[in-house]
Design a protein around this motif. Sequence first.
Motif, mmCIF file in Angstrom:
data_model
loop_
_atom_site.group_PDB
_atom_site.id
_atom_site.type_symbol
_atom_site.label_atom_id
_atom_site.label_comp_id
_atom_site.label_asym_id
_atom_site.label_seq_id
_atom_site.Cartn_x
_atom_site.Cartn_y
_atom_site.Cartn_z
ATOM 1 N N ILE A 204 18.965 23.445 83.444
ATOM 2 C CA ILE A 204 20.004 24.248 82.797
ATOM 3 C C ILE A 204 21.358 23.583 83.007
ATOM 4 C CG2 ILE A 204 21.253 26.442 82.859
ATOM 5 C CD1 ILE A 204 18.679 27.852 83.478
ATOM 6 N N ILE A 205 21.608 23.170 84.245
ATOM 7 C CA ILE A 205 22.845 22.447 84.545
ATOM 8 C C ILE A 205 22.919 21.170 83.727
ATOM 9 C CG2 ILE A 205 24.208 21.344 86.345
ATOM 10 C CD1 ILE A 205 24.007 24.267 86.859
ATOM 11 N N ASN A 206 21.796 20.464 83.639
ATOM 12 C CA ASN A 206 21.735 19.209 82.893
ATOM 13 C C ASN A 206 22.046 19.432 81.421
ATOM 14 O OD1 ASN A 206 21.320 16.552 82.258
ATOM 15 N ND2 ASN A 206 19.208 16.467 82.939
ATOM 16 N N VAL A 207 21.482 20.496 80.830
ATOM 17 C CA VAL A 207 21.747 20.820 79.425
ATOM 18 C C VAL A 207 23.236 21.094 79.209
ATOM 19 C CG1 VAL A 207 21.411 22.590 77.644
ATOM 20 C CG2 VAL A 207 19.441 21.654 78.851
ATOM 21 N N LEU A 208 23.819 21.900 80.081
ATOM 22 C CA LEU A 208 25.234 22.239 79.939
ATOM 23 C C LEU A 208 26.121 21.013 80.109
ATOM 24 C CD1 LEU A 208 25.263 25.615 81.916
ATOM 25 C CD2 LEU A 208 25.431 25.315 79.441
ATOM 26 N N GLN A 209 25.741 20.106 81.000
ATOM 27 C CA GLN A 209 26.512 18.878 81.191
ATOM 28 C C GLN A 209 26.425 17.968 79.971
ATOM 29 O OE1 GLN A 209 24.642 17.462 84.786
ATOM 30 N NE2 GLN A 209 26.342 18.148 86.071
ATOM 31 N N SER A 216 25.763 28.713 72.850
ATOM 32 C CA SER A 216 24.700 29.671 73.154
ATOM 33 C C SER A 216 23.504 28.943 73.749
ATOM 34 C CB SER A 216 24.283 30.420 71.876
ATOM 35 O OG SER A 216 23.133 31.205 72.097
ATOM 36 N N LEU A 217 23.013 29.461 74.880
ATOM 37 C CA LEU A 217 21.819 28.920 75.513
ATOM 38 C C LEU A 217 20.881 30.080 75.822
ATOM 39 C CD1 LEU A 217 20.121 26.678 76.802
ATOM 40 C CD2 LEU A 217 21.464 26.968 78.902
ATOM 41 N N LYS A 218 19.688 30.052 75.206
ATOM 42 C CA LYS A 218 18.700 31.108 75.407
ATOM 43 C C LYS A 218 17.440 30.508 76.013
ATOM 44 C CE LYS A 218 20.328 33.808 71.438
ATOM 45 N NZ LYS A 218 19.946 34.424 70.136
ATOM 46 N N ILE A 219 16.919 31.174 77.041
ATOM 47 C CA ILE A 219 15.745 30.697 77.753
ATOM 48 C C ILE A 219 14.733 31.824 77.817
ATOM 49 C CG2 ILE A 219 14.871 29.794 79.944
ATOM 50 C CD1 ILE A 219 17.954 28.960 80.339
ATOM 51 N N GLN A 220 13.502 31.556 77.387
ATOM 52 C CA GLN A 220 12.472 32.592 77.410
ATOM 53 C C GLN A 220 11.872 32.760 78.805
ATOM 54 O OE1 GLN A 220 9.578 32.366 74.240
ATOM 55 N NE2 GLN A 220 11.071 31.573 72.789
ATOM 56 N N ILE A 237 30.571 27.605 76.510
ATOM 57 C CA ILE A 237 29.421 28.500 76.438
ATOM 58 C C ILE A 237 29.874 29.957 76.440
ATOM 59 C CG2 ILE A 237 29.020 28.596 78.941
ATOM 60 C CD1 ILE A 237 26.191 28.276 76.427
ATOM 61 N N GLN A 238 29.376 30.712 75.441
ATOM 62 C CA GLN A 238 29.753 32.123 75.314
ATOM 63 C C GLN A 238 28.578 33.070 75.534
ATOM 64 O OE1 GLN A 238 31.914 32.951 71.717
ATOM 65 N NE2 GLN A 238 33.176 31.125 71.896
ATOM 66 N N ASN A 260 25.788 30.498 91.285
ATOM 67 C CA ASN A 260 26.905 30.063 92.130
ATOM 68 C C ASN A 260 27.368 28.661 91.755
ATOM 69 O OD1 ASN A 260 27.121 32.409 93.597
ATOM 70 N ND2 ASN A 260 25.809 31.707 95.275
ATOM 71 N N ALA A 261 26.444 27.869 91.218
ATOM 72 C CA ALA A 261 26.805 26.508 90.818
ATOM 73 C C ALA A 261 27.538 26.472 89.486
ATOM 74 C CB ALA A 261 25.549 25.646 90.743
ATOM 75 N N LEU A 262 27.381 27.539 88.690
ATOM 76 C CA LEU A 262 27.967 27.555 87.353
ATOM 77 C C LEU A 262 29.317 28.259 87.324
ATOM 78 C CD1 LEU A 262 24.859 28.461 85.147
ATOM 79 C CD2 LEU A 262 26.017 26.251 85.276
ATOM 80 N N THR A 263 30.252 27.628 86.637
ATOM 81 C CA THR A 263 31.512 28.276 86.299
ATOM 82 C C THR A 263 31.607 28.280 84.782
ATOM 83 O OG1 THR A 263 32.568 27.487 88.325
ATOM 84 C CG2 THR A 263 34.023 28.225 86.540
ATOM 85 N N LEU A 264 31.618 29.473 84.219
ATOM 86 C CA LEU A 264 31.586 29.623 82.756
ATOM 87 C C LEU A 264 32.767 30.489 82.339
ATOM 88 C CD1 LEU A 264 27.759 30.396 82.493
ATOM 89 C CD2 LEU A 264 28.857 28.151 82.384
ATOM 90 N N PRO A 265 33.941 29.913 82.194
ATOM 91 C CA PRO A 265 35.155 30.704 81.962
ATOM 92 C C PRO A 265 35.194 31.456 80.646
ATOM 93 C CG PRO A 265 35.608 28.362 81.744
ATOM 94 C CD PRO A 265 34.237 28.474 82.296
ATOM 95 N N ASN A 266 34.425 30.995 79.633
ATOM 96 C CA ASN A 266 34.439 31.653 78.326
ATOM 97 C C ASN A 266 33.166 32.434 78.037
ATOM 98 O OD1 ASN A 266 37.028 30.986 77.060
ATOM 99 N ND2 ASN A 266 36.333 28.870 77.288
#
Length: 292
Positions: A204-209, A216-220, A237-238, A260-266
Amino acid sequence: MNLHEELVFDLCRLPTEVLCYIFIHCLPQTEYTSPDSKTPPMLLTRICRRWREVATDIPSLWCRLSMDIDHADSMNWRQVVFGYDLWLKRTQGRPLSLEIMCNDNDTTDLRNILQPYISQILSLKVTFDMAVAPEILLNDLPALQELDVAMRFHDALSSILTSISRLFTLRSLNFGTLDCHSIKCLSHLNLTNIDLSTIYPTNIINVLQTFPTLCSLKIQILLFEDLPCEPFTHSTIQLLSIQTILRSFPYPKQLVRLFNALTLPNLRVLRVEGGSWPCVEDLISHYRHVVK
């Protein structure tokens, strides 16, 4: 009987604009329509000559097509090809949304049918079931923006990813899973929406990087792994949705570590379903700016 005939006569005399409005609202409430003579839009072409003329001249009736070619059940292959080609011609160059079931040796035949309309395809949902050379269907789609790929078998995964990596207009991808190699293969695409069946927290971190334009990121299904998550901030990312957490997933240790590793301001929408949530208050507090 006379009343029935008069009603049919009156309906056939309706202004073209009114018929167009009615026909559009007659379409099935599904994402795609099938070439079934008993349902719209095909049914509308069988009522009378005028209805046929009006229906075949409304491109929006024909722009969402579900295709399932089975040679074993096709007694007249030429008739099948003619029917699909006639349907696609009625789109009159408008953007196409297609759902395709690709079995065995169908790939080349499907490609040949679609070739005159390749530049119209904006959205494609395809299922490969033991398909031979499935990448043929994904090559050279110059207008494609949305792609949904399902595979019953993963033998051709590498070639499919290579084809996807060449879809430079692609913005939305629905795929089974992305590992580190797959993410790297697609890293040059400007994806804004990704929907995955399964993924590990570190990926997930890798995808965002890898995709800075992602909204938008959706995971089943979120899988379990005992690896650290490197801190990362993603500014666009919203929506983040995790539908199911495996029961064996140790929430207090791994899931908290991920967030805790993610900061998603938006971030505006956060959805997490499944599993147990003993620390849900901490999660809400961490993302208290989320509006939904």
